[in-house]
Design a protein around this motif. Structure first.
Motif, PDB file in Angstrom:
ATOM      1  N   PHE A 170       0.698  -1.780   0.599  1.00  0.00           N
ATOM      2  CA  PHE A 170      -0.085   0.166   0.613  1.00  0.00           C
ATOM      3  C   PHE A 170       1.210   1.138   0.668  1.00  0.00           C
ATOM      4  O   PHE A 170       1.971   1.499   0.068  1.00  0.00           O
ATOM      5  CB  PHE A 170      -0.965   0.150   1.574  1.00  0.00           C
ATOM      6  CG  PHE A 170      -0.102   0.021   2.634  1.00  0.00           C
ATOM      7  CD1 PHE A 170      -0.285   1.816   3.382  1.00  0.00           C
ATOM      8  CD2 PHE A 170       0.258  -1.413   2.877  1.00  0.00           C
ATOM      9  CE1 PHE A 170       0.758   1.624   4.134  1.00  0.00           C
ATOM     10  CE2 PHE A 170       0.182  -1.228   4.337  1.00  0.00           C
ATOM     11  CZ  PHE A 170       1.443   0.338   5.153  1.00  0.00           C
ATOM     12  N   THR A 171       0.212   2.446  -0.517  1.00  0.00           N
ATOM     13  CA  THR A 171       0.831   3.528  -0.193  1.00  0.00           C
ATOM     14  C   THR A 171       0.396   4.391   0.647  1.00  0.00           C
ATOM     15  O   THR A 171      -1.047   3.980   0.830  1.00  0.00           O
ATOM     16  CB  THR A 171       0.915   4.119  -1.237  1.00  0.00           C
ATOM     17  OG1 THR A 171       1.920   5.695  -1.850  1.00  0.00           O
ATOM     18  CG2 THR A 171      -0.299   4.896  -2.261  1.00  0.00           C
ATOM     19  N   SER A 172       0.597   5.952   1.351  1.00  0.00           N
ATOM     20  CA  SER A 172       0.364   6.995   1.707  1.00  0.00           C
ATOM     21  C   SER A 172      -0.389   8.174   1.030  1.00  0.00           C
ATOM     22  O   SER A 172       0.004   7.678  -0.243  1.00  0.00           O
ATOM     23  CB  SER A 172       1.149   7.773   2.889  1.00  0.00           C
ATOM     24  OG  SER A 172       1.598   6.429   3.631  1.00  0.00           O
ATOM     25  N   GLU A 173      -1.622   7.941   1.221  1.00  0.00           N
ATOM     26  CA  GLU A 173      -2.711   9.516   0.750  1.00  0.00           C
ATOM     27  C   GLU A 173      -1.495  10.893   0.827  1.00  0.00           C
ATOM     28  O   GLU A 173      -0.943  10.967   1.802  1.00  0.00           O
ATOM     29  CB  GLU A 173      -3.623   9.592   1.040  1.00  0.00           C
ATOM     30  CG  GLU A 173      -4.660   8.469   0.887  1.00  0.00           C
ATOM     31  CD  GLU A 173      -4.357   7.721   2.276  1.00  0.00           C
ATOM     32  OE1 GLU A 173      -5.273   7.654   3.110  1.00  0.00           O
ATOM     33  OE2 GLU A 173      -3.623   7.751   2.560  1.00  0.00           O
ATOM     34  N   ASN A 184      -0.108   6.168   6.006  1.00  0.00           N
ATOM     35  CA  ASN A 184      -1.803   6.149   5.906  1.00  0.00           C
ATOM     36  C   ASN A 184      -0.805   4.367   6.735  1.00  0.00           C
ATOM     37  O   ASN A 184      -0.638   3.520   6.262  1.00  0.00           O
ATOM     38  CB  ASN A 184      -2.188   5.537   5.230  1.00  0.00           C
ATOM     39  CG  ASN A 184      -3.008   4.111   4.810  1.00  0.00           C
ATOM     40  OD1 ASN A 184      -3.431   3.565   5.533  1.00  0.00           O
ATOM     41  ND2 ASN A 184      -4.395   4.610   4.048  1.00  0.00           N
ATOM     42  N   HIS A 185      -0.948   4.649   7.911  1.00  0.00           N
ATOM     43  CA  HIS A 185      -0.437   3.158   8.885  1.00  0.00           C
ATOM     44  C   HIS A 185      -0.629   2.162   8.744  1.00  0.00           C
ATOM     45  O   HIS A 185      -0.296   0.635   9.320  1.00  0.00           O
ATOM     46  CB  HIS A 185      -0.466   4.012  10.715  1.00  0.00           C
ATOM     47  CG  HIS A 185       0.357   3.142  11.698  1.00  0.00           C
ATOM     48  ND1 HIS A 185       1.793   2.500  11.209  1.00  0.00           N
ATOM     49  CD2 HIS A 185      -0.400   2.645  12.261  1.00  0.00           C
ATOM     50  CE1 HIS A 185       1.948   1.790  11.987  1.00  0.00           C
ATOM     51  NE2 HIS A 185       0.584   1.589  13.307  1.00  0.00           N
ATOM     52  N   TRP A 186      -2.519   1.766   8.635  1.00  0.00           N
ATOM     53  CA  TRP A 186      -2.801   0.724   8.720  1.00  0.00           C
ATOM     54  C   TRP A 186      -3.160   0.377   7.533  1.00  0.00           C
ATOM     55  O   TRP A 186      -4.122  -1.036   7.335  1.00  0.00           O
ATOM     56  CB  TRP A 186      -5.009   1.095   9.502  1.00  0.00           C
ATOM     57  CG  TRP A 186      -5.340   1.570  10.565  1.00  0.00           C
ATOM     58  CD1 TRP A 186      -4.567   1.673  11.375  1.00  0.00           C
ATOM     59  CD2 TRP A 186      -6.136   2.137  11.143  1.00  0.00           C
ATOM     60  NE1 TRP A 186      -4.865   2.169  12.553  1.00  0.00           N
ATOM     61  CE2 TRP A 186      -6.196   2.572  12.405  1.00  0.00           C
ATOM     62  CE3 TRP A 186      -7.290   2.543  10.450  1.00  0.00           C
ATOM     63  CZ2 TRP A 186      -7.096   2.901  13.360  1.00  0.00           C
ATOM     64  CZ3 TRP A 186      -8.706   3.306  11.401  1.00  0.00           C
ATOM     65  CH2 TRP A 186      -8.144   3.380  12.521  1.00  0.00           C
ATOM     66  N   GLY A 187      -2.905   0.692   6.196  1.00  0.00           N
ATOM     67  CA  GLY A 187      -2.530   0.281   5.381  1.00  0.00           C
ATOM     68  C   GLY A 187      -4.143   0.032   4.266  1.00  0.00           C
ATOM     69  O   GLY A 187      -3.537  -0.494   3.655  1.00  0.00           O
ATOM     70  N   TYR A 188      -4.992   0.795   4.693  1.00  0.00           N
ATOM     71  CA  TYR A 188      -6.044   0.366   3.697  1.00  0.00           C
ATOM     72  C   TYR A 188      -6.337   0.989   2.263  1.00  0.00           C
ATOM     73  O   TYR A 188      -6.561   2.468   2.120  1.00  0.00           O
ATOM     74  CB  TYR A 188      -7.737   0.314   4.799  1.00  0.00           C
ATOM     75  CG  TYR A 188      -7.680  -0.353   5.511  1.00  0.00           C
ATOM     76  CD1 TYR A 188      -8.522  -1.145   5.577  1.00  0.00           C
ATOM     77  CD2 TYR A 188      -6.725  -0.113   7.222  1.00  0.00           C
ATOM     78  CE1 TYR A 188      -9.384  -2.284   6.711  1.00  0.00           C
ATOM     79  CE2 TYR A 188      -7.558  -0.687   8.217  1.00  0.00           C
ATOM     80  CZ  TYR A 188      -7.900  -1.674   7.666  1.00  0.00           C
ATOM     81  OH  TYR A 188      -8.608  -2.755   8.686  1.00  0.00           O
TER      82      TYR A 188
END
Length: 715
Positions: free
Chosen positions: A224-227, A237-241
């Motif tokens: 995943f990546t962070s917004e 984005n620590h939770w990974g959704y």
């Protein structure tokens, strides 16, 4: 220059999607779906000692059924690659092809690098480059700012690993985050903390087995990546959704540095958890992707390949969003459904995971009219697949679209997160008599939840195992914060405390947040034990929010999705009360494990089980007499007794006493089964488990305010 159109296909059917290594080691087949494309190129990347990175483009030479495919001689394990697609650019019709944008293969099993949020990663002109129409095609190359796929091998020494197949009746789920659980765990070597290897370390396994859980339910481990907005605020984005790849594990959780090592580390984690008797369930996000922001979002993979196929679009080419994230994958299309099913099978067959929790599962089953359909082709395929139908499948039974709340409406053999259970248990223990009166009901709903929520899961022979009971989860207050805060405190998220739910059904016991008032702390700890105790003696499948057994706090933050720091990481320096709470939780899981009457597969029928007419389940009031219709609906009813007769199972009976009143009271226990007497084995008023206590012959007991008791029968 656009590559020439491919000649007539050499094969009737395309090879499997993605990159498949040839058995003889001579290269690989590659297959990419891009139905509206005019040409597709695979870009092979090599890194020289001094010359930097080079890119070699290979036009795919065959096409069939929307797939572009071909053979890549010499390609082997470790090859880094991407995809470029040529075709029409008409965003109003959903065509967003832009060969200047390097795309990830949706089937990439390894991903190297990360997204750098610059205008170049958008298919259209944005920001300072905006000229006229915001959706003009941007011609700048995105390759320097996006990840590459990596070809991986399948070899791994599983050492005889096999699925554990714990029955749901015997399961205790433990929802946790790979990083949070071990980031500060002293027994784990510093270099392994917060990693897949740390989760597999003996110190972590010792905690899980001591606690008595049977499965870890891991927050997303897909890449995943962070917004961009989070990156701008210095957060992640620590939770990974925010999925970037459905086949590749997230490299940020690995001690290993190369993609093959990351995958092997994940497999090792699964193998070692299995050796400890713990299953692995993955929280998976197939409802949306990291190409956030709707039609104006970035072009990283699916949008550039074939936006009209992969996403739900309206007649203007705009995304239909039922996820709250700007896009929704369209599982009505066979290619998209196949991608998800292929991903699920890969994680089961190649990585040996034991099941899945489907985030916003309603979004996966919306049909042609956008309504939820329990016979949606994807759900039918999942239920009939010879591999996937045999693992644990848990639905989060809602999304944010119209009529999106569907608790109890998924088909068997799905289990579901039971939010009705969560809210009912919180309301009983954490609200007062006045609040109950305002709600307009007594303890009838509480009884329904304790007995497995037959009103929700009684149809289609689903049974109590369809109900995943929980009082807290990753999303919301921890159990500690549920009894310490009336209001959310999400300031560190940088959103002005507007994020996160304001409807928490929490109670701070008179003081908001930390306090030294020992009376307040005593009542908070008892409420914590009430919540955990109720969860672990209820019929259904219990799910613990990891850290609740330690009294973990997030300082009142009920939406810590962007807090990769001490707010989220477990603090393992435990105070005496936390050690007591851990011992209590372990005692309760053991009590559940030792008494089948607490682990029913079918709903209680009230059927006679003895010559004297005793029933397998009976409900009583504070005076020891059977509950009446008036008592069930009386908002003032704050005491409920539940007798589970275990004689028909050849074991002890269990009596649960739930007293939600604000004052200590004297109550009368119901008459035990013939020839038996009661022993008090656990009381939430106890700071830690104590020795069993015999009950007087008159069955009268002094009970502490807002407390839960468990009695067993003895003969």
């Amino acid at each position: 220059m656009r590559p020439p159109a491919p000649p007539r296909p050499l094969r009737d059917l395309p090879p499997p999607a993605g990159v498949t290594l040839l058995p003889d080691g001579s290269g690989a087949d590659v297959s990419i779906f891009a139905d509206d494309a005019e040409a597709v190129e695979v870009c092979l990347f090599e890194t020289g000692d001094d010359s930097g990175e080079s890119e070699r483009r290979v036009a795919l030479s065959e096409r069939a059924h929307g797939f572009w495919f071909g053979r890549l001689p010499g390609v082997g394990e470790g090859q880094r690659y991407g995809v470029r697609v040529h075709g029409p650019w008409d965003p109003e019709r959903g065509w967003r092809h832009n060969p200047a944008k390097l795309l990830l293969d949706p089937y990439a099993r390894g991903i190297e690098g990360r997204v750098t949020w610059r205008p170049e990663v958008f298919g259209h002109s944005v920001g300072p480059t905006l000229v006229g129409d915001a959706r003009l095609r941007d011609e700048r190359d995105s390759a320097p700012y996006v990840p590459r796929g990596v070809v991986l091998g399948d070899g791994f020494d599983w050492a005889g690993d096999r699925p554990l197949h714990h029955p749901l009746t015997d399961s205790v789920l433990y929802e946790t985050h790979v990083r949070n659980l071990t980031r500060r765990l002293p027994g784990v070597p510093a270099h392994l903390r917060g990693t897949y290897a740390g989760l597999a370390h003996e110190a972590t396994l010792e905690h899980l087995t001591r606690l008595g859980v049977t499965a870890v339910e891991l927050l997303p481990v897909h890449a995943f990546t962070s917004e961009p907005a989070l990156v701008q605020r210095g957060l992640t984005n620590h939770w990974g959704y925010n999925t970037l790849g459905f086949f590749a594990p997230h490299a940020g959780y690995a001690h290993a540095s190369d993609p093959q090592g990351v995958l092997d580390e994940v497999k090792t984690m699964v193998r070692e958890l299995h050796r400890a008797g713990v299953e692995v369930i993955l929280d998976v996000v197939y409802n949306h992707t990291a190409e956030l922001g709707g039609h104006d979002g970035p072009t990283l993979a699916w949008r550039g390949l074939d936006a009209r196929t992969y996403y739900r679009l309206d007649e203007r080419g705009h995304d239909i969003d039922v996820t709250g994230c700007g896009n929704t994958l369209d599982l009505r299309h066979p290619v998209v459904a196949r991608m998800v099913l292929d991903s699920l099978r890969y994680w089961v067959q190649e990585v040996h995971v034991d099941g899945f929790r489907f985030d916003l599962a309603v979004a996966l089953a919306r049909g042609r009219n956008d309504d939820y359909d329990m016979d949606h082709p994807f759900l039918v395929a999942l239920r009939t697949d010879p591999v996937l139908s045999r693992v644990k499948n848990v639905a989060e039974p809602w999304d944010v679209g119209m009529h999106g709340w569907r608790t109890g409406q998924f088909p068997p053999p799905f289990s579901e997160w039971n939010d009705r259970y969560r809210d009912t248990v919180r309301s009983f223990w954490l609200t007062d008599v006045a609040a109950q009166a305002h709600a307009g009901h007594g303890v009838q709903d509480l009884a329904t939840r304790l007995a497995g929520s037959q009103d929700l899961f009684g149809a289609r022979d689903r049974g109590p195992i369809a109900s995943v009971n929980y009082v807290t989860a990753h999303d919301g207050f921890t159990a500690h914060d549920l009894v310490a805060y009336d209001h959310k405190h999400n300031g560190p998220n940088g959103e002005g405390n507007r994020d996160g739910s304001g409807h928490n059904l929490s109670w701070n016991h008179g003081v908001e947040g930390p306090t030294r008032d020992e009376e307040v702390l005593t009542r908070r700890r008892r409420s914590l034990r009430n919540l955990l105790g109720t969860l672990l003696v209820s019929t259904g499948v219990p799910m613990l929010n990891a850290g609740d057994e330690l009294g973990r706090t997030q300082r009142g933050n009920n939406n810590a999705y962007c807090q990769d720091n001490e707010i989220s990481w477990f603090d393992w320096e435990l105070a005496p009360w936390q050690e007591d709470l851990l011992a209590t939780t372990g005692f309760l899981t053991r009590l559940r494990r030792e008494h089948r009457v607490l682990r029913q597969r079918t709903f209680f029928q009230g059927r006679p089980v003895a010559d004297d007419g005793a029933q397998d389940v009976a409900w009583y009031g504070a005076d020891g007499s059977a509950m009446t219709d008036g008592a069930w609906g009386d908002p003032g009813t704050r005491t409920l007794q539940l007798l589970l007769d275990g004689t028909w199972l050849g074991e002890e009976s269990v009596l649960l006493v739930l007293h939600g009143g604000a004052q200590d009271t004297t109550l009368t226990l119901p008459r035990p089964p013939a020839g038996a007497s009661y022993r008090l084995v656990w009381d939430s008023a106890w700071e830690r488990p104590g020795d069993p206590q015999d009950v007087a012959a008159d069955l009268r007991e002094q009970v502490t305010a807002t407390s839960l008791r468990v009695y067993l029968t003895a003969r």
